[in-house]
Design an enzyme around this catalytic site. Structure first.
Site, PDB file in Angstrom:
ATOM      1  N   GLY A  13      37.326  41.652  41.040  1.00 40.54           N
ATOM      2  CA  GLY A  13      37.254  42.653  39.984  1.00 40.54           C
ATOM      3  C   GLY A  13      35.891  43.301  39.876  1.00 40.54           C
ATOM      4  O   GLY A  13      35.443  43.655  38.783  1.00 40.54           O
ATOM      5  N   ALA A  14      35.219  43.487  41.010  1.00 38.77           N
ATOM      6  CA  ALA A  14      33.835  43.973  40.995  1.00 38.77           C
ATOM      7  C   ALA A  14      33.714  45.485  41.094  1.00 38.77           C
ATOM      8  O   ALA A  14      32.614  46.009  41.259  1.00 38.77           O
ATOM      9  CB  ALA A  14      33.046  43.327  42.140  1.00 38.77           C
ATOM     10  N   GLY A  17      32.917  47.443  35.304  1.00 39.63           N
ATOM     11  CA  GLY A  17      32.735  46.512  34.200  1.00 39.63           C
ATOM     12  C   GLY A  17      31.776  45.367  34.474  1.00 39.63           C
ATOM     13  O   GLY A  17      30.756  45.516  35.146  1.00 39.63           O
ATOM     14  N   ILE A  18      32.125  44.201  33.950  1.00 39.19           N
ATOM     15  CA  ILE A  18      31.258  43.035  34.054  1.00 39.19           C
ATOM     16  C   ILE A  18      31.081  42.603  35.507  1.00 39.19           C
ATOM     17  O   ILE A  18      29.977  42.235  35.929  1.00 39.19           O
ATOM     18  CB  ILE A  18      31.811  41.878  33.199  1.00 39.19           C
ATOM     19  CG1 ILE A  18      31.745  42.244  31.708  1.00 39.19           C
ATOM     20  CG2 ILE A  18      31.042  40.586  33.462  1.00 39.19           C
ATOM     21  CD1 ILE A  18      32.474  41.284  30.800  1.00 39.19           C
ATOM     22  N   GLY A  19      32.155  42.642  36.280  1.00 39.65           N
ATOM     23  CA  GLY A  19      32.060  42.249  37.686  1.00 39.65           C
ATOM     24  C   GLY A  19      31.060  43.098  38.446  1.00 39.65           C
ATOM     25  O   GLY A  19      30.233  42.586  39.213  1.00 39.65           O
ATOM     26  N   LYS A  38      41.232  45.632  43.411  1.00 36.93           N
ATOM     27  CA  LYS A  38      42.445  46.351  43.820  1.00 36.93           C
ATOM     28  C   LYS A  38      42.253  47.849  43.944  1.00 36.93           C
ATOM     29  O   LYS A  38      43.022  48.525  44.638  1.00 36.93           O
ATOM     30  CB  LYS A  38      43.576  46.082  42.817  1.00 36.93           C
ATOM     31  CG  LYS A  38      44.186  44.693  42.906  1.00 36.93           C
ATOM     32  CD  LYS A  38      45.337  44.545  41.940  1.00 36.93           C
ATOM     33  CE  LYS A  38      46.489  45.474  42.304  1.00 36.93           C
ATOM     34  NZ  LYS A  38      47.640  45.330  41.394  1.00 36.93           N
ATOM     35  N   TYR A 164      48.007  35.074  26.144  1.00 33.05           N
ATOM     36  CA  TYR A 164      46.672  35.419  26.638  1.00 33.05           C
ATOM     37  C   TYR A 164      45.737  34.223  26.520  1.00 33.05           C
ATOM     38  O   TYR A 164      44.991  33.901  27.459  1.00 33.05           O
ATOM     39  CB  TYR A 164      46.124  36.605  25.858  1.00 33.05           C
ATOM     40  CG  TYR A 164      44.716  36.988  26.248  1.00 33.05           C
ATOM     41  CD1 TYR A 164      44.410  37.354  27.562  1.00 33.05           C
ATOM     42  CD2 TYR A 164      43.689  36.979  25.304  1.00 33.05           C
ATOM     43  CE1 TYR A 164      43.114  37.698  27.917  1.00 33.05           C
ATOM     44  CE2 TYR A 164      42.390  37.325  25.657  1.00 33.05           C
ATOM     45  CZ  TYR A 164      42.106  37.678  26.962  1.00 33.05           C
ATOM     46  OH  TYR A 164      40.827  38.003  27.316  1.00 33.05           O
ATOM     47  N   LYS A 168      43.695  32.311  29.626  1.00 33.00           N
ATOM     48  CA  LYS A 168      42.231  32.228  29.717  1.00 33.00           C
ATOM     49  C   LYS A 168      41.762  30.772  29.663  1.00 33.00           C
ATOM     50  O   LYS A 168      40.815  30.389  30.364  1.00 33.00           O
ATOM     51  CB  LYS A 168      41.576  33.046  28.605  1.00 33.00           C
ATOM     52  CG  LYS A 168      41.818  34.541  28.689  1.00 33.00           C
ATOM     53  CD  LYS A 168      41.403  35.151  30.022  1.00 33.00           C
ATOM     54  CE  LYS A 168      39.918  35.130  30.269  1.00 33.00           C
ATOM     55  NZ  LYS A 168      39.531  35.882  31.496  1.00 33.00           N
TER      56      LYS A 168
END
Length: 273
Positions: A13-14, A17-19, A38, A164, A168
């Site tokens: 997920g880079a 955002g945070i990634g 993706k 959710y 997590k």
């Protein structure tokens, strides 16, 4: 160790955002980043692709390998890891950042959304760890960092969004399991979670207007950097909040992380105070 120079990070997920923030912070040290996400083509709702992220990483001083990866797909994950090892010679760090969110009650959570969260959050983090661990075992200071919360059994978090929360917390359980199973082999595994909301494009899409009550992703990147530069034999099996990490590291000025100056910050999910 205070730098990630020449380390290879496999970050899911880079592309945004945070990634991406974690990737750029490491790139500033001269790290090698596998951008495993993706998105290969621009989505007007969520800016950023693996290719734009790779360009930013290289501009920041790092090396980048952008790979289209669906973390739910065992074969694609293993193929991506193999390509990363072929390109960079190994993997030092796995950052399990990719995640799906649908914070709704049981009657408002369709089966498709339930499956998406369980598949990306739980299955995805497990598969990525499973694929990376054989290479992490050969690294000098190996780390797994999972972006998931400390486990708090307060019923309020299950009453608000049971599916959710379960997904997590399951990520955190896997991270703690890795820490214990591979403790003797000095592979560190920790979790990291923001104390406040983080201003990302995903937050803007899900809850327009909340970004003004959030901090910038840089706070998570700085906290992750501290964790990933610690001795893997000493710092493992822990669940961190970003602000606590940085306060312990001597940071006193948190205003620079605030997305909107002087706005009242809102606590993130799973954080009580």
């Amino acid at each position: 160790m205070t730098t990630l120079r020449d380390k290879t990070l496999f970050i899911t997920g880079a592309s945004r955002g945070i990634g991406k923030a974690i990737a750029l912070r490491a790139a500033g040290d001269g790290a090698r980043i596998v951008v495993a996400a993706k998105t290969a083509e621009q989505d007007p709702r969520l800016p950023g692709t693996i290719h734009t992220a790779a360009s930013e990483i290289e501009a920041a001083g790092g090396e980048a390998l952008p790979l289209v990866v669906d973390v739910r797909d065992d074969a694609k994950v293993h193929d991506a890891v193999a390509r990363a090892v072929e390109r960079f010679g190994g993997i030092d760090i796995l950052v399990n950042n990719a995640s799906a969110i649908h914070p709704r009650g049981i009657l408002d959570t369709p089966a498709k959304r339930y499956d998406l969260m369980m598949d990306i959050n739980v299955r995805g983090s497990f598969l990525c760890a499973q694929a990376c661990l054989p290479h992490l075992l050969n690294a000098a200071n190996p780390h797994v960092l999972t972006l998931s919360p400390p486990i708090d059994m307060n019923p309020r978090w299950f009453g608000k969004h049971a599916a959710y929360t379960t997904s997590k917390y399951a990520m955190s359980l896997i991270a703690l399991g890795i820490a214990e199973e591979f403790r003797a082999k000095r592979v560190a595994s920790n979790t990291l979670w923001p104390r406040t909301l983080i201003a990302t494009s995903a937050l803007n899409l899900a809850a327009p207007g909340l970004a003004e009550k959030a901090r910038a992703p840089d706070i998570m990147a700085d906290a992750a950097h501290w964790i990933l530069t610690q001795d893997s034999r000493q710092v493992t099996g822990r669940s961190f909040l970003d602000e606590e990490v940085l306060r312990a590291a001597g940071v006193v000025d948190f205003d620079r992380y605030q997305f909107t100056p002087d706005a009242e910050l809102e606590l993130d999910y799973f954080v009580e105070r």
